[in-house]
Design a protein around this motif. Sequence first.
Motif, PDB file in Angstrom:
ATOM      1  N   ALA A 118    -107.613  12.404  11.937  1.00 16.40           N
ATOM      2  CA  ALA A 118    -106.772  11.988  13.059  1.00 16.40           C
ATOM      3  C   ALA A 118    -106.923  12.927  14.247  1.00 16.40           C
ATOM      4  O   ALA A 118    -106.895  12.491  15.408  1.00 16.40           O
ATOM      5  CB  ALA A 118    -105.312  11.927  12.619  1.00 16.40           C
ATOM      6  N   VAL A 119    -107.083  14.219  13.992  1.00 15.13           N
ATOM      7  CA  VAL A 119    -107.264  15.182  15.082  1.00 15.13           C
ATOM      8  C   VAL A 119    -108.706  15.176  15.576  1.00 15.13           C
ATOM      9  O   VAL A 119    -108.975  15.352  16.764  1.00 15.13           O
ATOM     10  CB  VAL A 119    -106.853  16.596  14.622  1.00 15.13           C
ATOM     11  CG1 VAL A 119    -107.119  17.626  15.721  1.00 15.13           C
ATOM     12  CG2 VAL A 119    -105.380  16.615  14.241  1.00 15.13           C
ATOM     13  N   THR A 168    -110.992  12.662  15.698  1.00  9.08           N
ATOM     14  CA  THR A 168    -111.473  11.510  16.442  1.00  9.08           C
ATOM     15  C   THR A 168    -111.162  11.620  17.930  1.00  9.08           C
ATOM     16  O   THR A 168    -110.129  12.168  18.330  1.00  9.08           O
ATOM     17  CB  THR A 168    -110.865  10.213  15.877  1.00  9.08           C
ATOM     18  OG1 THR A 168    -111.380   9.106  16.594  1.00  9.08           O
ATOM     19  CG2 THR A 168    -109.342  10.229  16.008  1.00  9.08           C
ATOM     20  N   ARG A 169    -112.064  11.091  18.750  1.00  9.13           N
ATOM     21  CA  ARG A 169    -111.857  11.072  20.198  1.00  9.13           C
ATOM     22  C   ARG A 169    -111.173   9.782  20.650  1.00  9.13           C
ATOM     23  O   ARG A 169    -110.766   9.677  21.811  1.00  9.13           O
ATOM     24  CB  ARG A 169    -113.207  11.212  20.912  1.00  9.13           C
ATOM     25  CG  ARG A 169    -113.913  12.537  20.657  1.00  9.13           C
ATOM     26  CD  ARG A 169    -115.252  12.555  21.362  1.00  9.13           C
ATOM     27  NE  ARG A 169    -115.982  13.774  21.096  1.00  9.13           N
ATOM     28  CZ  ARG A 169    -115.865  14.898  21.813  1.00  9.13           C
ATOM     29  NH1 ARG A 169    -115.027  14.919  22.832  1.00  9.13           N
ATOM     30  NH2 ARG A 169    -116.568  15.968  21.511  1.00  9.13           N
ATOM     31  N   SER A 170    -111.084   8.814  19.771  1.00  6.58           N
ATOM     32  CA  SER A 170    -110.493   7.533  20.121  1.00  6.58           C
ATOM     33  C   SER A 170    -108.975   7.588  19.973  1.00  6.58           C
ATOM     34  O   SER A 170    -108.451   7.880  18.885  1.00  6.58           O
ATOM     35  CB  SER A 170    -111.059   6.429  19.217  1.00  6.58           C
ATOM     36  OG  SER A 170    -110.361   5.214  19.397  1.00  6.58           O
ATOM     37  N   GLY A 171    -108.281   7.326  21.052  1.00  2.00           N
ATOM     38  CA  GLY A 171    -106.831   7.333  20.992  1.00  2.00           C
ATOM     39  C   GLY A 171    -106.281   6.250  20.092  1.00  2.00           C
ATOM     40  O   GLY A 171    -105.267   6.443  19.406  1.00  2.00           O
ATOM     41  N   ARG A 172    -106.969   5.096  20.046  1.00  2.00           N
ATOM     42  CA  ARG A 172    -106.502   4.008  19.208  1.00  2.00           C
ATOM     43  C   ARG A 172    -106.649   4.357  17.728  1.00  2.00           C
ATOM     44  O   ARG A 172    -105.738   4.121  16.928  1.00  2.00           O
ATOM     45  CB  ARG A 172    -107.295   2.735  19.529  1.00  2.00           C
ATOM     46  CG  ARG A 172    -106.869   1.520  18.732  1.00  2.00           C
ATOM     47  CD  ARG A 172    -107.584   0.280  19.211  1.00  2.00           C
ATOM     48  NE  ARG A 172    -107.258  -0.002  20.615  1.00  2.00           N
ATOM     49  CZ  ARG A 172    -107.780  -1.007  21.305  1.00  2.00           C
ATOM     50  NH1 ARG A 172    -108.661  -1.829  20.730  1.00  2.00           N
ATOM     51  NH2 ARG A 172    -107.440  -1.199  22.560  1.00  2.00           N
ATOM     52  N   ARG A 189    -106.818   7.355  16.502  1.00  2.00           N
ATOM     53  CA  ARG A 189    -105.879   8.441  16.211  1.00  2.00           C
ATOM     54  C   ARG A 189    -104.474   7.891  15.966  1.00  2.00           C
ATOM     55  O   ARG A 189    -103.770   8.335  15.060  1.00  2.00           O
ATOM     56  CB  ARG A 189    -105.860   9.445  17.359  1.00  2.00           C
ATOM     57  CG  ARG A 189    -104.954  10.654  17.089  1.00  2.00           C
ATOM     58  CD  ARG A 189    -104.921  11.624  18.254  1.00  2.00           C
ATOM     59  NE  ARG A 189    -106.245  12.141  18.550  1.00  2.00           N
ATOM     60  CZ  ARG A 189    -106.950  11.835  19.635  1.00  2.00           C
ATOM     61  NH1 ARG A 189    -106.436  10.985  20.535  1.00  2.00           N
ATOM     62  NH2 ARG A 189    -108.135  12.352  19.832  1.00  2.00           N
ATOM     63  N   ALA A 190    -104.067   6.918  16.762  1.00  2.00           N
ATOM     64  CA  ALA A 190    -102.738   6.331  16.586  1.00  2.00           C
ATOM     65  C   ALA A 190    -102.627   5.612  15.248  1.00  2.00           C
ATOM     66  O   ALA A 190    -101.602   5.699  14.568  1.00  2.00           O
ATOM     67  CB  ALA A 190    -102.439   5.371  17.738  1.00  2.00           C
ATOM     68  N   SER A 204    -102.510  19.526  15.121  1.00  3.78           N
ATOM     69  CA  SER A 204    -102.585  19.109  16.527  1.00  3.78           C
ATOM     70  C   SER A 204    -102.217  20.266  17.452  1.00  3.78           C
ATOM     71  O   SER A 204    -102.811  20.430  18.525  1.00  3.78           O
ATOM     72  CB  SER A 204    -101.650  17.921  16.766  1.00  3.78           C
ATOM     73  OG  SER A 204    -102.027  16.810  15.973  1.00  3.78           O
ATOM     74  N   ARG A 246    -105.000  22.824  20.120  1.00  3.41           N
ATOM     75  CA  ARG A 246    -104.834  23.110  21.552  1.00  3.41           C
ATOM     76  C   ARG A 246    -104.695  24.588  21.850  1.00  3.41           C
ATOM     77  O   ARG A 246    -104.520  24.974  23.006  1.00  3.41           O
ATOM     78  CB  ARG A 246    -103.611  22.359  22.088  1.00  3.41           C
ATOM     79  CG  ARG A 246    -103.753  20.843  22.045  1.00  3.41           C
ATOM     80  CD  ARG A 246    -102.620  20.167  22.787  1.00  3.41           C
ATOM     81  NE  ARG A 246    -101.339  20.379  22.107  1.00  3.41           N
ATOM     82  CZ  ARG A 246    -100.833  19.542  21.215  1.00  3.41           C
ATOM     83  NH1 ARG A 246    -101.508  18.447  20.882  1.00  3.41           N
ATOM     84  NH2 ARG A 246     -99.670  19.788  20.641  1.00  3.41           N
TER      85      ARG A 246
END
Length: 312
Positions: free
Chosen positions: A127-128, A130-134, A136-137, A204, A208
């Motif tokens: 989940a962290v 992947t670059r795809s927001g979809r 990841r959601a 997550s 960062r």
Amino acid sequence: MARTGWVPFVGGRLGQAAGVVWAAYTVGFALFHLLPSDPVRIMIGPETAVDEARIEALRAELGLDRPIGLRYLDGLWSALHGDLGTSFRTGRPVAEAIGEALPRTLALAGAALVPAVVVGVLLAWCAVLTRSGRVRAVLAGQPGLALSVPTFWLGLVLLQLFSFRWPLLPARGEHGWESMVLPAATLAVPAGALLAQVLLARLSESWRDPYVTTARAKGVSRPLALTVHALPNAVMPALTVLALLVGWLLSGSVVVETVFARNGIGRLVHASVAAQDLPMLLGLLVVATLVFVAVTLAVDLLHRALDPRAAR
């Protein structure tokens, strides 16, 4: 603040563990023995015609006619010497019955814990990563979805699919690894979801952090930076969840062992609650607390070994 040595650290944790076990015994004893119902009449059965003299004699035989304070002190002294009393329901020593059932439940919990940890870590990691927001959601929503599924319903669905519709695995029994797959999977789903939720939140945050950004700026690949730099710092809070997972798995075994007809702690709890078998219920509570505090102590020691700041 000065760092605490290993001996005071371990001694303090052992003292806390002893206090938790004593509190569990005391609260359990008070709750079980102050129930409004009569375990003697439950043992005899509502349809059995027995005179009051016989009921009083049986109550005296079980020690239920003695003052509650004396019963508490005698029971606590005996428990300190490994004697958890005698079952009202079967007449067997409580410690002996639990000693037979506990290894089966621990084996089931261990079989569920391994895939739960693997799936939970992989789900949070992907989940962290992947670059795809979809994507990841979708991945981030899976733990909440899994936790919302009732354990008994999941067990029945797995039985229907893999035992009845497609007879790939046995529906009941305790012979061979095949009989362990479905109950372990039933327990692993919510346990893995709980671990994934905690690890995903911490991972997550770690992703960062400046040191991860610096590593990425130096050319470290995204998967390597996540695994080598972010994951080790995110694992520490997840270790604490392992103690909660043990309690989760033990409580979940009550339902799972009933659904899959396995003779473990869960079936013992179910039968003891139905019969109001007070010594057995109290013994089960004490043993479950001992297992929980043992795992918590192991996690605390591991925290101390991996991060000395935990002992400050």
